[in-house]
Enzyme design. Structure first.
Site, PDB file in Angstrom:
ATOM      1  N   CYS A   2       0.844  -1.187   0.000  1.00 40.56           N
ATOM      2  CA  CYS A   2       0.000   0.000   0.000  1.00 40.56           C
ATOM      3  C   CYS A   2       0.888   1.248   0.000  1.00 40.56           C
ATOM      4  O   CYS A   2       1.852   1.335   0.748  1.00 40.56           O
ATOM      5  CB  CYS A   2      -0.944   0.087   1.178  1.00 40.56           C
ATOM      6  N   ARG A  31       4.129  -0.259  -4.651  1.00 38.37           N
ATOM      7  CA  ARG A  31       3.757  -0.737  -3.309  1.00 38.37           C
ATOM      8  C   ARG A  31       2.462  -1.532  -3.306  1.00 38.37           C
ATOM      9  O   ARG A  31       2.045  -2.035  -2.261  1.00 38.37           O
ATOM     10  CB  ARG A  31       3.632   0.449  -2.348  1.00 38.37           C
ATOM     11  N   ASN A 106      -1.949   2.459   5.509  1.00 38.42           N
ATOM     12  CA  ASN A 106      -1.075   1.350   5.123  1.00 38.42           C
ATOM     13  C   ASN A 106      -0.735   0.602   6.401  1.00 38.42           C
ATOM     14  O   ASN A 106      -0.226   1.202   7.340  1.00 38.42           O
ATOM     15  CB  ASN A 106       0.198   1.913   4.474  1.00 38.42           C
ATOM     16  N   GLY A 107      -1.036  -0.684   6.437  1.00 39.66           N
ATOM     17  CA  GLY A 107      -0.746  -1.463   7.638  1.00 39.66           C
ATOM     18  C   GLY A 107      -1.925  -2.352   7.970  1.00 39.66           C
ATOM     19  O   GLY A 107      -2.761  -2.636   7.114  1.00 39.66           O
ATOM     20  N   GLU A 485      18.945 -16.109  -6.658  1.00 42.03           N
ATOM     21  CA  GLU A 485      18.471 -14.800  -7.104  1.00 42.03           C
ATOM     22  C   GLU A 485      17.921 -14.877  -8.530  1.00 42.03           C
ATOM     23  O   GLU A 485      16.886 -14.284  -8.836  1.00 42.03           O
ATOM     24  CB  GLU A 485      19.614 -13.774  -7.011  1.00 42.03           C
ATOM     25  N   LYS A 489      14.044 -14.031  -9.673  1.00 44.62           N
ATOM     26  CA  LYS A 489      13.701 -13.043 -10.705  1.00 44.62           C
ATOM     27  C   LYS A 489      12.801 -13.663 -11.758  1.00 44.62           C
ATOM     28  O   LYS A 489      11.803 -13.094 -12.167  1.00 44.62           O
ATOM     29  CB  LYS A 489      14.957 -12.533 -11.412  1.00 44.62           C
ATOM     30  N   GLU A 492       9.275 -14.373 -10.339  1.00 50.08           N
ATOM     31  CA  GLU A 492       8.545 -13.156  -9.961  1.00 50.08           C
ATOM     32  C   GLU A 492       7.905 -12.461 -11.151  1.00 50.08           C
ATOM     33  O   GLU A 492       6.785 -11.979 -11.045  1.00 50.08           O
ATOM     34  CB  GLU A 492       9.524 -12.130  -9.353  1.00 50.08           C
ATOM     35  N   HIS A 508      19.231 -35.177  -5.059  1.00 50.50           N
ATOM     36  CA  HIS A 508      18.437 -35.617  -3.907  1.00 50.50           C
ATOM     37  C   HIS A 508      16.985 -35.163  -4.025  1.00 50.50           C
ATOM     38  O   HIS A 508      16.392 -34.704  -3.060  1.00 50.50           O
ATOM     39  CB  HIS A 508      19.075 -35.095  -2.617  1.00 50.50           C
ATOM     40  N   LYS A 608       6.592  -4.028  -3.463  1.00 52.72           N
ATOM     41  CA  LYS A 608       8.022  -3.834  -3.279  1.00 52.72           C
ATOM     42  C   LYS A 608       8.423  -3.751  -1.807  1.00 52.72           C
ATOM     43  O   LYS A 608       9.403  -4.349  -1.397  1.00 52.72           O
ATOM     44  CB  LYS A 608       8.466  -2.569  -3.994  1.00 52.72           C
TER      45      LYS A 608
END
Ligand code: G6P
Length: 613
Positions: A2, A31, A106-107, A485, A489, A492, A508, A608
């Site tokens: 948010c 956000r 926001n929260g 990483e 990416k 996402e 394994h 983000k």
């Protein structure tokens, strides 16, 4: 998680607050983008108008012709849904029964169910399923007994449990915006004839670079010529707290690129150089290394990409400084806090400096006496503020939801810390240390060369991968965190399932899924012969089961038997390998997303800055 923004402006300073609100909110879209909304006091009538709906900001702005209005003061919100589905009713701002009070938040208000009951008993009618709406009704309720609306606001926030950044607009005080902060970030942009309150810096850059980062439990109000902040009933002086951010407004724009993600990948040569020069000309790395040197136990924590940078740190700490590091994912801090003590140091890695899990890990360790070092990209954000020592990356604002440029700048900063410690502890001589610093000064150039040399190959690889449902990314040594990483990416932004594993571990379990054409990317980051041989074995195992094998790494890896497709990075010393290997893999993720028709800047369900647990 948010984004909220509010502005109050004198007509002389800003003819119409709406244009700013739209522009400012768009800069917070990273956000969350489930819904968007605007609440403002209309110039002509002085009435509160609320326009909101589900969807991205541009869609809502167009649908309600938001920019055709004129406002003197207003608030706006872009939502990442927590309570209630992402629909129009649940979009912010939320309004009280009288239609005079609008609030963005926001929260999470943890006790909203009880508060809602309390208010319903007093006749308030709710229009949404959100936790936020209780704030508007509470304020309305307390206005009945408090003559001063600020007192009503204070009473309102005293009832709230949980995390919040709140901005509240009350039509009877059209030029005043009330705000409060607990856990969720909130900053004030200080201007001449206007003031802004916002979740993050990019949104205030069009109008001012002077900010005040609010602290936990601070609240107050802004008017065009006034900033008033209180903490526990006491007025706090803020003038000496103003920080001037160095980011320019262009830094937070696409600059001709179709997406922020691509712009930010391409910026890596420059921001790596800026981070390097910034850190070599300051004491930040030295001070951090000194704290580490004094500690008996070293922990590193972070979320998402920042955690992966922490893993690279643990690797270099072992290799260069022969110092064990315990890395943990910040949301798992409870499993590690029993190890925290005055003898421990925790390195909290967070691009935004606001990720709630990382902040909580920090607080848990701090409470037990551990020293804290923050590695962050955002000046005056909460995590650096609560730390004993800060190492800032100089990546500029990162708007794309998927972190790109900040990863390599974090890696650079953390590597410098490991090198500095290695030198302090006598594992590398002054001469060796100087040579390594000299090598690292080339990180930006290496990233640039990596981008230029790989672009065509990456495009061809996209054609081969875009119809696949799943990809493995395997590595050894330094290649393991880089593989994590890369896989993050890819999944996402392209929504192709991508999973990283240490290559040896692939036997394994993961290998069970291999069938004809299953793509496996090998990250060849370790130059040594021993690693080369081991990866050779892993490639052949995969190949024997029909995998489509891809190598991204040192040239020696590209020549291994059984490699179907290769992107070589030349031969780099291990300290420079991340800067050569990561950019082609970021480009791969980006181009996969675009070729599949997705917007890589706004991956679904992601935000983000994650400020909820
Ligand atoms: C979110 C973002 C990631 C980021 C992570 C940690 O998940 O989408 O890109 O790596 O948060 O954020 P931080 O600001 O703490 O580095």
């Amino acid at each position: 998680m948010c984004g909220i923004v509010g502005i109050t402006a004198d007509h002389e300073a800003l003819a119409n607050a709406i244009d700013y609100l739209v522009n400012g909110l768009k800069r917070l879209e990273y956000r969350g983008y489930d819904s968007a909304g605007f609440g403002f006091i209309e110039c002509r009538t002085g009435r509160l108008i609320v326009l909101k709906d589900k969807g991205k900001i541009d869609e809502v702005v167009e649908k309600y012709n938001v920019t055709s209005y004129c406002g003197v003061a207003g608030i706006a919100h872009t939502r990442w849904a927590t309570h209630g589905a992402p629909n129009k009713a649940n979009a912010h701002p939320h309004v009280d029964c009288s239609g005079k009070v609008a609030v963005v938040h926001n929260g999470i208000i943890k006790n909203f169910v009880e508060l809602r009951e309390f208010l319903e008993e007093r006749g308030h009618v709710f229009k949404s399923d959100t936790d936020t709406e209780v704030i508007a009704h509470l304020f309305e309720e307390f206005l009945k007994t408090e003559r001063d609306p600020f007192e009503a606001f204070k009473k309102t926030i005293s009832m709230l449990e949980g995390a919040y950044a709140i901005v509240l607009l009350y039509a009877d005080q059209p030029l005043r915006l009330y705000f409060a902060r607990k856990v969720s970030p909130l900053i004030i942009g200080v201007g001449r004839g206007f003031n802004i309150v916002s979740s993050d810096i990019p949104s205030i850059l069009p109008l001012t670079r002077n900010i005040i980062a609010l602290r936990d439990d601070e609240y107050g109000y802004i008017e065009p010529y006034m900033v008033y902040i209180e903490y526990k009933g006491q007025k706090t002086s803020w003038r000496q707290r103003i920080t001037t951010v160095t980011w320019s407004v262009e830094d937070a724009e696409k600059a001709g690129y179709p997406h922020f993600m691509l712009k930010e990948i391409m910026e890596q040569p420059r921001v790596l150089y800026e981070t390097f020069t910034g850190l070599t000309s300051s004491n930040e790395v030295y001070d951090a290394a000194r704290l580490i040197n004094e500690a008996d136990y070293v922990f590193v924590t972070g979320a998402g990409t920042s955690y992966h940078a922490g893993l690279v740190f643990a690797y270099y700490m072992s290799r260069l400084a022969r110092t064990p590091v315990i890395p943990f994912i910040s949301s798992e801090y409870k499993s590690y806090e029993s190890l925290a003590s005055e003898k421990a140091v925790l390195i909290a890695v967070s691009q935004s400096g606001e990720t709630i899990d990382t902040l909580q890990a920090l607080r848990a360790f701090k409470a037990k006496g551990a020293r804290i070092i923050a590695v962050s990209n955002v000046i005056a954000s909460t995590i650096p503020r609560e730390s004993d020592s800060v190492v800032y990356t100089r990546a500029g604002p990162e708007i794309g939801v998927a972190a790109t440029k900040t990863f390599l700048t974090q890696v650079l900063a953390l590597t410098m810390m490991a090198m500095q410690l290695a030198n302090m502890r006598g594992y590398i001589s002054d001469g060796e240390y100087k040579d390594m610093v000299e090598l690292l000064s080339r990180a930006g150039r290496v990233a640039g060369e990596g981008i230029n040399a790989s672009t065509r190959e990456v495009e061809r690889l996209v054609d081969a991968l875009k119809k696949k449902h799943s990809i493995y990314v395997l590595g050894r040594g330094l290649g393991v965190p880089l593989a994590y990483e890369a896989a993050l990416k890819i999944k996402e932004v392209s929504y192709i399932h991508a999973e990283a594993y240490p290559a040896g571990e692939s036997k394994h379990g993961p290998i069970a899924l291999i069938e004809k054409g299953f793509p496996v990317i090998f990250v060849g980051a370790e130059p040594g012969e021993d690693y080369l041989e081991m990866i050779q074995g892993n490639i052949l195992e995969m190949k024997a089961r029909g995998a489509f094998t891809i190598v991204v790494g040192h040239d020696a890896y590209t020549k291994l038997e059984g490699v179907d497709y290769a992107i070589g990075i030349g031969e780099q010393p291990v300290i420079l390998a991340p800067y050569a290997i990561i950019p082609p893999l970021q480009l791969l993720a980006y181009k996969l997303a675009v070729s599949l028709g997705y917007d890589p800047d706004k991956p679904r369900n992601l935000a983000k800055t994650v400020t909820v647990e």
